[in-house]
Design a protein around this motif. Structure first.
Motif, PDB file in Angstrom:
ATOM      1  N   GLN A  25      35.505  46.361  10.536  1.00  0.00           N
ATOM      2  CA  GLN A  25      34.810  45.122  10.891  1.00  0.00           C
ATOM      3  C   GLN A  25      35.242  44.706  12.279  1.00  0.00           C
ATOM      4  N   LYS A  34      30.936  40.796  13.653  1.00  0.00           N
ATOM      5  CA  LYS A  34      30.025  41.739  13.002  1.00  0.00           C
ATOM      6  C   LYS A  34      30.367  41.872  11.521  1.00  0.00           C
ATOM      7  N   GLU A  35      29.431  42.432  10.780  1.00  0.00           N
ATOM      8  CA  GLU A  35      29.660  42.655   9.367  1.00  0.00           C
ATOM      9  C   GLU A  35      30.523  43.899   9.166  1.00  0.00           C
ATOM     10  N   GLU A  44      31.393  47.429   8.034  1.00  0.00           N
ATOM     11  CA  GLU A  44      30.526  48.597   7.965  1.00  0.00           C
ATOM     12  C   GLU A  44      31.281  49.820   7.467  1.00  0.00           C
ATOM     13  N   ALA A  68      29.897  57.863   8.692  1.00  0.00           N
ATOM     14  CA  ALA A  68      28.881  57.153   9.452  1.00  0.00           C
ATOM     15  C   ALA A  68      28.482  58.012  10.648  1.00  0.00           C
TER      16      ALA A  68
END
Length: 127
Positions: free
Chosen positions: A38, A42-43, A45, A60
């Protein structure tokens, strides 16, 4: 179950770090173990997950080819080896464990499917 993440720090762009996540309590080598991050504002992820001991790993797109997740069941520890770090990798990194055995490639990346979380370790990459 408790998870403790450590190994974060300050590193220059292009450098490497290895994060560790030590698990204690009643855990299972069949549980998916993941890393999330994080960044400020921001969220949280998804970063990487190892689905079970010897099982598939997923990453990712932003870290594919640069980060490697692994686990040592004897030590109840999961690692995230990070290389070729970029300033955009700066974030608090969290490890997590899921009791949901059999998660698919998509569902294993969702934060809501994880039951236990570590406290986070800060990674700062300077340009």
């Amino acid at each position: 179950v408790q998870l403790q993440a450590y190994g974060g720090g300050l590193v220059q762009a292009g450098g490497s770090l290895r994060l560790s996540c030590a698990a204690s309590g009643r855990t299972s080598s069949s549980w998916p173990m993941g890393w999330f991050r994080q960044a400020p504002g921001k969220e949280r992820e998804f970063v990487a997950v190892i689905t079970r001991s010897g099982g598939p790993t997923y990453y990712a797109d932003s870290v594919q080819g640069r980060f490697t997740i692994s686990r040592d069941n004897a030590k109840n520890t999961v690692y995230l080896q990070m290389s070729s770090l970029k300033p955009e990798d700066t974030a608090v990194y969290y490890c997590a464990a899921s009791r949901a055995i059999g998660l698919g490639q998509v569902t294993t990346k969702r934060t809501g499917n994880y039951d236990y979380w570590g406290q986070g370790t800060l990674v700062t990459v300077s340009s």
